[in-house]
Motif scaffolding. Sequence first.
Motif, PDB file in Angstrom:
ATOM      1  N   MET A   1       0.828  -1.203   0.000  1.00 36.08           N
ATOM      2  CA  MET A   1       0.000   0.000   0.000  1.00 36.08           C
ATOM      3  C   MET A   1       0.866   1.258   0.000  1.00 36.08           C
ATOM      4  O   MET A   1       0.646   2.188  -0.765  1.00 36.08           O
ATOM      5  N   LYS A   2       1.891   1.262   0.858  1.00 36.77           N
ATOM      6  CA  LYS A   2       2.757   2.431   0.930  1.00 36.77           C
ATOM      7  C   LYS A   2       3.514   2.632  -0.367  1.00 36.77           C
ATOM      8  O   LYS A   2       3.619   3.761  -0.861  1.00 36.77           O
ATOM      9  N   GLU A   3       4.043   1.541  -0.938  1.00 35.79           N
ATOM     10  CA  GLU A   3       4.799   1.658  -2.178  1.00 35.79           C
ATOM     11  C   GLU A   3       3.913   2.160  -3.316  1.00 35.79           C
ATOM     12  O   GLU A   3       4.368   2.934  -4.165  1.00 35.79           O
ATOM     13  N   LYS A   4       2.664   1.745  -3.317  1.00 37.56           N
ATOM     14  CA  LYS A   4       1.730   2.231  -4.326  1.00 37.56           C
ATOM     15  C   LYS A   4       1.524   3.733  -4.169  1.00 37.56           C
ATOM     16  O   LYS A   4       1.498   4.478  -5.156  1.00 37.56           O
ATOM     17  N   ARG A   5       1.402   4.172  -2.914  1.00 38.18           N
ATOM     18  CA  ARG A   5       1.237   5.598  -2.638  1.00 38.18           C
ATOM     19  C   ARG A   5       2.459   6.396  -3.092  1.00 38.18           C
ATOM     20  O   ARG A   5       2.350   7.474  -3.663  1.00 38.18           O
ATOM     21  N   ARG A   7       4.518   5.630  -5.452  1.00 37.77           N
ATOM     22  CA  ARG A   7       4.502   5.703  -6.914  1.00 37.77           C
ATOM     23  C   ARG A   7       3.507   6.747  -7.404  1.00 37.77           C
ATOM     24  O   ARG A   7       3.763   7.460  -8.389  1.00 37.77           O
ATOM     25  N   GLN A   8       2.374   6.853  -6.718  1.00 35.75           N
ATOM     26  CA  GLN A   8       1.371   7.854  -7.092  1.00 35.75           C
ATOM     27  C   GLN A   8       1.902   9.268  -6.866  1.00 35.75           C
ATOM     28  O   GLN A   8       1.661  10.171  -7.671  1.00 35.75           O
ATOM     29  N   ILE A   9       2.618   9.453  -5.767  1.00 42.52           N
ATOM     30  CA  ILE A   9       3.213  10.762  -5.478  1.00 42.52           C
ATOM     31  C   ILE A   9       4.210  11.139  -6.569  1.00 42.52           C
ATOM     32  O   ILE A   9       4.197  12.256  -7.099  1.00 42.52           O
ATOM     33  N   LEU A  10       5.075  10.194  -6.909  1.00 40.98           N
ATOM     34  CA  LEU A  10       6.077  10.461  -7.947  1.00 40.98           C
ATOM     35  C   LEU A  10       5.416  10.734  -9.295  1.00 40.98           C
ATOM     36  O   LEU A  10       5.855  11.614 -10.046  1.00 40.98           O
ATOM     37  N   GLY A  11       4.343  10.003  -9.587  1.00 45.51           N
ATOM     38  CA  GLY A  11       3.629  10.223 -10.839  1.00 45.51           C
ATOM     39  C   GLY A  11       3.020  11.615 -10.914  1.00 45.51           C
ATOM     40  O   GLY A  11       3.093  12.284 -11.955  1.00 45.51           O
ATOM     41  N   ALA A  12       2.423  12.047  -9.811  1.00 46.54           N
ATOM     42  CA  ALA A  12       1.819  13.380  -9.777  1.00 46.54           C
ATOM     43  C   ALA A  12       2.872  14.467  -9.930  1.00 46.54           C
ATOM     44  O   ALA A  12       2.660  15.474 -10.615  1.00 46.54           O
ATOM     45  N   LEU A  13       4.020  14.272  -9.306  1.00 48.59           N
ATOM     46  CA  LEU A  13       5.096  15.263  -9.395  1.00 48.59           C
ATOM     47  C   LEU A  13       5.725  15.284 -10.780  1.00 48.59           C
ATOM     48  O   LEU A  13       6.083  16.350 -11.290  1.00 48.59           O
ATOM     49  N   GLN A  14       5.862  14.120 -11.400  1.00 47.96           N
ATOM     50  CA  GLN A  14       6.411  14.084 -12.748  1.00 47.96           C
ATOM     51  C   GLN A  14       5.480  14.792 -13.724  1.00 47.96           C
ATOM     52  O   GLN A  14       5.930  15.439 -14.676  1.00 47.96           O
ATOM     53  N   GLU A  15       4.189  14.698 -13.470  1.00 49.36           N
ATOM     54  CA  GLU A  15       3.207  15.348 -14.341  1.00 49.36           C
ATOM     55  C   GLU A  15       3.203  16.861 -14.156  1.00 49.36           C
ATOM     56  O   GLU A  15       3.195  17.629 -15.123  1.00 49.36           O
ATOM     57  N   ARG A  36       3.410  13.827   4.370  1.00 46.64           N
ATOM     58  CA  ARG A  36       4.712  14.282   4.863  1.00 46.64           C
ATOM     59  C   ARG A  36       5.612  13.094   5.216  1.00 46.64           C
ATOM     60  O   ARG A  36       6.816  13.124   4.954  1.00 46.64           O
ATOM     61  N   ARG A  37       5.041  12.044   5.787  1.00 44.86           N
ATOM     62  CA  ARG A  37       5.830  10.850   6.084  1.00 44.86           C
ATOM     63  C   ARG A  37       6.313  10.188   4.798  1.00 44.86           C
ATOM     64  O   ARG A  37       7.461   9.746   4.700  1.00 44.86           O
ATOM     65  N   ASP A  38       5.428  10.140   3.796  1.00 46.54           N
ATOM     66  CA  ASP A  38       5.823   9.560   2.515  1.00 46.54           C
ATOM     67  C   ASP A  38       6.903  10.402   1.837  1.00 46.54           C
ATOM     68  O   ASP A  38       7.841   9.862   1.234  1.00 46.54           O
ATOM     69  N   LEU A  39       6.792  11.715   1.936  1.00 46.75           N
ATOM     70  CA  LEU A  39       7.795  12.584   1.330  1.00 46.75           C
ATOM     71  C   LEU A  39       9.148  12.430   2.024  1.00 46.75           C
ATOM     72  O   LEU A  39      10.197  12.479   1.371  1.00 46.75           O
ATOM     73  N   ASP A  40       9.112  12.245   3.341  1.00 45.77           N
ATOM     74  CA  ASP A  40      10.367  11.997   4.063  1.00 45.77           C
ATOM     75  C   ASP A  40      11.070  10.759   3.500  1.00 45.77           C
ATOM     76  O   ASP A  40      12.296  10.738   3.359  1.00 45.77           O
ATOM     77  N   GLU A  41      10.273   9.734   3.196  1.00 48.22           N
ATOM     78  CA  GLU A  41      10.842   8.504   2.638  1.00 48.22           C
ATOM     79  C   GLU A  41      11.396   8.746   1.233  1.00 48.22           C
ATOM     80  O   GLU A  41      12.475   8.263   0.883  1.00 48.22           O
ATOM     81  N   LEU A  42      10.678   9.511   0.427  1.00 43.67           N
ATOM     82  CA  LEU A  42      11.136   9.796  -0.931  1.00 43.67           C
ATOM     83  C   LEU A  42      12.374  10.692  -0.929  1.00 43.67           C
ATOM     84  O   LEU A  42      13.240  10.552  -1.796  1.00 43.67           O
ATOM     85  N   VAL A  43      12.454  11.609   0.022  1.00 43.42           N
ATOM     86  CA  VAL A  43      13.664  12.421   0.165  1.00 43.42           C
ATOM     87  C   VAL A  43      14.842  11.532   0.550  1.00 43.42           C
ATOM     88  O   VAL A  43      15.954  11.680   0.024  1.00 43.42           O
ATOM     89  N   ARG A  44      14.601  10.589   1.468  1.00 46.34           N
ATOM     90  CA  ARG A  44      15.656   9.663   1.890  1.00 46.34           C
ATOM     91  C   ARG A  44      16.168   8.847   0.695  1.00 46.34           C
ATOM     92  O   ARG A  44      17.366   8.579   0.590  1.00 46.34           O
ATOM     93  N   ARG A  45      15.277   8.483  -0.194  1.00 46.89           N
ATOM     94  CA  ARG A  45      15.653   7.719  -1.387  1.00 46.89           C
ATOM     95  C   ARG A  45      16.202   8.618  -2.501  1.00 46.89           C
ATOM     96  O   ARG A  45      16.533   8.139  -3.582  1.00 46.89           O
ATOM     97  N   GLU A  46      16.228   9.927  -2.247  1.00 48.12           N
ATOM     98  CA  GLU A  46      16.741  10.920  -3.195  1.00 48.12           C
ATOM     99  C   GLU A  46      15.918  10.954  -4.481  1.00 48.12           C
ATOM    100  O   GLU A  46      16.441  11.151  -5.584  1.00 48.12           O
ATOM    101  N   LEU A  47      14.604  10.778  -4.331  1.00 46.00           N
ATOM    102  CA  LEU A  47      13.702  10.804  -5.476  1.00 46.00           C
ATOM    103  C   LEU A  47      12.949  12.127  -5.603  1.00 46.00           C
ATOM    104  O   LEU A  47      12.440  12.457  -6.677  1.00 46.00           O
TER     105      LEU A  47
END
Length: 251
Positions: A1-5, A7-15, A36-47
Amino acid sequence: MKEKRLRQILGALQESKYLTVSQLAAKLAISTSTLRRDLDELVRRELVVRSKNGVIPASEMRTDTSVSFRTGVNAQAKVAIAKDAVKLIKSNSVIFLDSSSTVLNMANYLYRVPNVVVVTNSLMVVARLRGSSIPVYLIGGQMSERSHAFMGPLAEQAVQEYNFDYAFFSPVVITPQGYAAETTVEAASMRKAALERAQCGVLLCDSSKIGQHRVYNLAHINDFRYIVTDDPERPANTTATVLRVKTGGLK
């Protein structure tokens, strides 16, 4: 569920390339706390990269980044650097201000300099000085929608008509080899043209910019007379005079 979320965040930002946290949360129909928790994870992954104003995909850091985003990155340091950079300007000076978010802050303090004249390629600088008594000359050319600045051959030709007492620049990065560098050749070329017309070039950079890599060099740090930064140690080994911003002013 989290990984799907994620991916959705990254998709929205790429758009969209840039979104505020509230816009992104509304777009994905999730709470801001979860986001914000999901963004913290994406920042950690440098995405993704965050500022106080919003979020962009990490890939956008290698393009002409939105000025709305850049103004929120290390905002407090940028204001302090800009405020102290103004102290370098003598009365009756003609100055060039580039289109960076750091240099933009200088416009708030130029009223302290008697009889200063401003030349710029930045619409944001013009807007900031609107209504003031400071004469402002805008260099035309091809406008970048993201940086709200004019660049290209016409802008570079126009800047040749001026002689600047001071020219202020804040590049995207300072490379490990000591070069002020940009993400686009147009930005580097425009700034280089302005630097060539200045008696005194001043480089403004917050600590997050030092030691990073970008493709296009503007100039080596030794080509500037002053460097204003909040970094306590870097850059080092330069012929430029380094002014290190602390609480209470220049050191």
